[in-house]
Write a protein that holds these residues in place. Sequence first.
Motif, short mmCIF file in Angstrom:
data_model
loop_
_atom_site.label_atom_id
_atom_site.label_comp_id
_atom_site.label_asym_id
_atom_site.label_seq_id
_atom_site.Cartn_x
_atom_site.Cartn_y
_atom_site.Cartn_z
N LEU A 1 0.82 -1.21 0.00
CA LEU A 1 0.00 0.00 0.00
C LEU A 1 0.86 1.26 0.00
CD1 LEU A 1 -2.87 -1.00 2.45
CD2 LEU A 1 -2.97 -0.82 -0.04
N ILE A 2 1.97 1.23 0.76
CA ILE A 2 2.85 2.41 0.80
C ILE A 2 3.42 2.68 -0.58
CG2 ILE A 2 5.05 3.26 1.70
CD1 ILE A 2 4.37 1.79 4.32
N LEU A 3 3.93 1.66 -1.25
CA LEU A 3 4.50 1.85 -2.58
C LEU A 3 3.43 2.19 -3.61
CD1 LEU A 3 7.15 -1.02 -2.56
CD2 LEU A 3 7.57 1.45 -2.44
N TYR A 4 2.23 1.65 -3.42
CA TYR A 4 1.15 2.00 -4.35
C TYR A 4 0.80 3.48 -4.22
CZ TYR A 4 -3.36 2.06 -6.66
OH TYR A 4 -4.41 2.38 -7.49
N LEU A 5 0.66 3.96 -2.98
CA LEU A 5 0.32 5.37 -2.78
C LEU A 5 1.45 6.28 -3.20
CD1 LEU A 5 -1.41 5.06 0.71
CD2 LEU A 5 -2.53 5.46 -1.49
N TRP A 6 2.70 5.83 -3.07
CA TRP A 6 3.85 6.66 -3.43
C TRP A 6 4.09 6.72 -4.92
CZ3 TRP A 6 8.96 4.78 -4.95
CH2 TRP A 6 9.89 5.81 -5.07
N SER A 7 3.89 5.61 -5.62
CA SER A 7 4.29 5.55 -7.03
C SER A 7 3.24 4.97 -7.96
CB SER A 7 5.59 4.73 -7.15
OG SER A 7 5.88 4.41 -8.49
#
Length: 268
Positions: A95-101
């Motif tokens: 989720l963190i990487l999805y929201l970031w990139s």
Amino acid sequence: MRPPRPRRLRRPTSGLPLRTITPNALTALALSAGLTGVRFAIGGDWQMAVVMILVAGVLDGVDGQVARMLRGTSRFGAELDSLSDAISFGVSPALILYLWSLTDAPRFGWICALVFAVFCALRLARFNAQIDATEQPRKSAGYLTGIPAPAGAIGAMLPLYLWFITGEPWLRSPWLVAPWMAFIAFLMISSIATFSWGALRLRRRIRFEALAVIVVIGAALVSAPWHTLIGLCLVYLALIPFSARNYARIRRQRANMSAAPKPAAPLP
């Protein structure tokens, strides 16, 4: 002569001892840290989001040691630990990487985020399925099957560390981040033999040097965390071919020993 006093009956003790609660509390804190990382990511505080995943990794490494030290291991703790790992090192980093990139390519990016989270859960399920197995050749030789979930979570966020240092916009491209996540997810479910740090045994003459290295790494993490994490990720990935080669040699040695003819028993 006084008659003997009647013995008082002791009340039966009930409830769980504290030593079984402490490791599970640490596991629950690791789960909370992983989910808190998602909360920081929603607010755009990417560094704190990564820090929460790192805190979850530290707590995950401590809870097992505390459980063994306090003799508080249990089946419930093992199941809770796997659930915490699946969320803290599978769902939260995805989720963190999805929201970031990956929101810049929502369909492709979401598929890669799902693959990472699901593959992490599959890796943990495979680990749980082998707990009661009597024969575990890799474990007996001091190796793991694939990279562990905490290492996968920390390695998947490597583009994020580089972006913290350089600020280059191309590091945030989903066409770079998504394939990297898929590569780390493949390493988690692969059958590649990787080093198990818990099974390493140091020689007596280099214990002081090993302690000095740990102190240096700890100081580097405090003073330059992102540079240090980049270095640790690259070193760990570079060690995978060596661990696979070493285990292949051990497996050949075991096969030769089992195939060697046994000496005949002496005649009576």
